[in-house]
Scaffold this motif. Structure first.
Motif, PDB file in Angstrom:
ATOM      1  N   LEU A 121       0.820  -1.224   0.000  1.00  0.00           N
ATOM      2  CA  LEU A 121       0.000   0.000   0.000  1.00  0.00           C
ATOM      3  C   LEU A 121       0.852   1.273   0.000  1.00  0.00           C
ATOM      4  N   VAL A 122       2.167   1.114  -0.105  1.00  0.00           N
ATOM      5  CA  VAL A 122       3.076   2.273  -0.127  1.00  0.00           C
ATOM      6  C   VAL A 122       3.661   2.457  -1.528  1.00  0.00           C
ATOM      7  N   HIS A 123       4.183   1.353  -2.105  1.00  0.00           N
ATOM      8  CA  HIS A 123       4.791   1.397  -3.438  1.00  0.00           C
ATOM      9  C   HIS A 123       3.792   0.854  -4.453  1.00  0.00           C
ATOM     10  N   TRP A 124       3.581   1.566  -5.528  1.00  0.00           N
ATOM     11  CA  TRP A 124       2.580   1.171  -6.523  1.00  0.00           C
ATOM     12  C   TRP A 124       3.213   1.036  -7.899  1.00  0.00           C
ATOM     13  N   GLU A 125       2.867  -0.061  -8.559  1.00  0.00           N
ATOM     14  CA  GLU A 125       3.361  -0.296  -9.922  1.00  0.00           C
ATOM     15  C   GLU A 125       2.199  -0.159 -10.895  1.00  0.00           C
ATOM     16  N   ASN A 126       2.439   0.547 -11.982  1.00  0.00           N
ATOM     17  CA  ASN A 126       1.385   0.774 -12.974  1.00  0.00           C
ATOM     18  C   ASN A 126       1.375  -0.351 -14.003  1.00  0.00           C
ATOM     19  N   LEU A 127       0.247  -1.034 -14.138  1.00  0.00           N
ATOM     20  CA  LEU A 127       0.139  -2.123 -15.117  1.00  0.00           C
ATOM     21  C   LEU A 127      -0.633  -1.709 -16.365  1.00  0.00           C
ATOM     22  N   GLY A 128      -1.078  -0.466 -16.408  1.00  0.00           N
ATOM     23  CA  GLY A 128      -1.751   0.022 -17.621  1.00  0.00           C
ATOM     24  C   GLY A 128      -3.241  -0.303 -17.653  1.00  0.00           C
ATOM     25  N   ILE A 129      -3.822  -0.177 -18.837  1.00  0.00           N
ATOM     26  CA  ILE A 129      -5.281  -0.331 -18.985  1.00  0.00           C
ATOM     27  C   ILE A 129      -5.691  -1.789 -18.820  1.00  0.00           C
ATOM     28  N   ALA A 130      -6.689  -2.036 -17.968  1.00  0.00           N
ATOM     29  CA  ALA A 130      -7.240  -3.393 -17.828  1.00  0.00           C
ATOM     30  C   ALA A 130      -8.562  -3.526 -18.573  1.00  0.00           C
ATOM     31  N   LEU A 131      -9.473  -2.583 -18.400  1.00  0.00           N
ATOM     32  CA  LEU A 131     -10.779  -2.648 -19.062  1.00  0.00           C
ATOM     33  C   LEU A 131     -10.936  -1.489 -20.031  1.00  0.00           C
ATOM     34  N   PHE A 132     -11.466  -1.834 -21.201  1.00  0.00           N
ATOM     35  CA  PHE A 132     -11.769  -0.777 -22.171  1.00  0.00           C
ATOM     36  C   PHE A 132     -13.096  -1.112 -22.845  1.00  0.00           C
ATOM     37  N   PRO A 133     -13.772  -0.125 -23.420  1.00  0.00           N
ATOM     38  CA  PRO A 133     -15.046  -0.376 -24.081  1.00  0.00           C
ATOM     39  C   PRO A 133     -14.849  -1.374 -25.226  1.00  0.00           C
ATOM     40  N   SER A 134     -15.685  -2.436 -25.254  1.00  0.00           N
ATOM     41  CA  SER A 134     -15.540  -3.427 -26.322  1.00  0.00           C
ATOM     42  C   SER A 134     -16.861  -4.072 -26.704  1.00  0.00           C
ATOM     43  N   LYS A 135     -17.913  -3.860 -25.904  1.00  0.00           N
ATOM     44  CA  LYS A 135     -19.218  -4.474 -26.186  1.00  0.00           C
ATOM     45  C   LYS A 135     -20.232  -3.355 -26.429  1.00  0.00           C
ATOM     46  N   THR A 136     -21.360  -3.698 -27.053  1.00  0.00           N
ATOM     47  CA  THR A 136     -22.395  -2.670 -27.225  1.00  0.00           C
ATOM     48  C   THR A 136     -22.757  -2.066 -25.873  1.00  0.00           C
ATOM     49  N   ASP A 137     -22.891  -2.921 -24.851  1.00  0.00           N
ATOM     50  CA  ASP A 137     -23.324  -2.420 -23.540  1.00  0.00           C
ATOM     51  C   ASP A 137     -22.317  -1.497 -22.864  1.00  0.00           C
TER      52      ASP A 137
END
Ligand code: FRU
Length: 437
Positions: free
Chosen positions: A52-68
């Protein structure tokens, strides 16, 4: 690697999402618009931390891909079962395209569905294969609103899985919707709860949990503070009574602000490695820093109930890394520094232009000299009258100051710009300054 505060390197951040301790690491996702430092078609960015002190960025996990979810993957939460990670979120679909900006909705013409994406390891997210709509757009206005129903928070009880959603009754009164499931995929509507119009017109980002034997609801009503200042939407919390069998919740007439700095919004809780209830929240900012990025996460806070009040204290993992005593903020590490002091009535500590002072039984802050560029934003803040003393622990970062009073009896967190690096004291205050090694 970032330390202490999670911030975007570029572009836009808002709500924390999918916060969970999963397979030995804290996973945090957040609402992001990856193309600009402004709100738009929402994605989930992913960061992880062991401590909870050091954070690593893993980038985008969810992006728009379905009609909903073509117009955005809105806020939601995470649960684990049998080693698998399940993320629930709101898919937004703009039913008419805005020709001038496809990332913004035209005249409220949109619908919302509740969706789920699963992951075997919490690292890979297949946005094409592993998404499902679990609660389609609600068509029955007796139950909920087709547009403004969002932000699923899912948790487990003895008899199965529960979900709470934020919603509205005719854009006039906020309400919460409760659903239950035995398999995490099929959800049955069970009940709802609402209050008078003075509690705002739409309730965002609900979160229910128990701590110290008390039942607590947190949510973020839109339009609860109508003083003409930004922002009208604020995160509140209260002790409730919740009958799980039929999901009947009774809400009291009073509430606490989660944070009396009124910049904090959309908090989300989870359980940490030691079993504590912890939460993180979005700190709203009026303008991008250096034209590049906008929005920050708070320090993780531990939630407790003491003396009939809900407390939010600094997570001990954060407290424990400020071990190096310094004489001036000029010697602080890039992640900032901490101040500790107590105040008698009338005394003040000025942190680079940000005033922290005591008035009677309240702790107050004033950022007006750092906020002259933002006249529509509030600049003066106060805790309610305090009962536990006047001991302060202040975490200072370049654009964020978090003032914890009496181990979390009340918190004031404020965004700041162009903070100075001098500490000035009025009265007989002795200030300890500490930074990270
Ligand atoms: C709260 C909120 C949520 C929504 C998300 C969209 O800040 O409006 O209700 O899911 O942000 O970014």
């Amino acid at each position: 690697m970032q330390k202490i505060h999670v911030k975007p390197n570029n572009n836009w951040m808002n709500d924390p999402n999918g916060f969970i301790y999963y397979q030995g690491a804290y996973h945090l996702f957040y609402q992001c618009f990856p193309y600009n430092a402004r709100w738009g078609r929402m994605h989930w960015n992913h960061v992880i931390s062991k401590d909870l002190v050091h954070w690593e960025n893993l980038g985008i996990a969810l992006f728009p891909s379905k009609t909903d979810d073509r117009s955005g993957c809105f806020s939601g939460s995470a649960v684990e079962e049998d080693g698998k990670l399940y993320l629930y979120y709101t898919g937004v679909n703009y039913t008419v395209e805005n020709p001038e900006d496809i990332n913004l909705c035209l005249d409220e013409q949109f619908v919302s569905a509740q969706m789920m994406i699963t992951s075997e390891d919490g690292m890979q997210f297949d946005n094409i294969k592993d998404k499902k709509t679990v609660i389609p757009v609600i068509q029955n206005s007796q139950i909920g609103d087709a547009r403004h129903t969002r932000d699923p928070k899912v948790w487990k009880e003895e008899d199965g899985w529960y979900m709470v959603l934020g919603s509205t009754i005719e854009d006039r009164k906020g309400r919460l919707l409760f659903f239950k499931s035995t398999d995490k995929e099929h959800w049955d509507y069970v009940n709802s709860v609402s209050k008078g119009e003075e509690f705002g017109w739409m309730w965002e980002c609900p979160d229910y949990f128990e701590v110290n034997g008390k039942q607590i609801i947190i949510f973020s009503p839109m339009g609860i503070l109508k003083d003409g200042k930004a922002d009208e939407n604020q995160a509140i919390c209260m002790q409730v009574s919740f009958d799980k069998k039929n999901c009947r919740m009774e809400l009291p007439d009073t509430y606490q602000f989660l944070d009396y700095g009124l910049d904090l919004y959309a908090p989300q809780s989870t359980v940490d490695a030691q079993g504590r209830r912890i939460l993180m929240a979005w700190l709203r900012m009026p303008q991008p820093v250096d034209g590049k990025w906008q929005g920050m996460m708070s320090i993780p806070r531990v939630v407790e109930v003491k003396n009939g009040k809900i407390y939010f204290r600094v997570h001990p993992n954060i407290q424990n890394v400020y071990t190096k005593k310094i004489d001036s903020p000029k010697e602080a590490s890039d992640a900032g520094y901490r101040l500790r002091f107590s105040l008698q009535d009338g005394e003040e500590v000025n942190v680079g232009g940000y005033r922290i002072f005591r008035q009677g039984k309240k702790i107050c802050t004033d950022r007006s000299t750092l906020y002259t560029a933002f006249p529509q934003f509030r600049t003066e803040f106060a805790t309610p009258e305090l009962a536990d003393g006047f001991n302060l622990e202040v975490y200072v970062d370049q654009n964020l100051i978090e003032v914890f009073v009496n181990e979390g009896e009340a918190v004031i967190s404020n965004a700041v710009y162009q903070l100075g690096n001098e500490i000035k004291v009025q009265g007989n205050v002795s200030v300890a300054i500490e930074t990270l090694e």
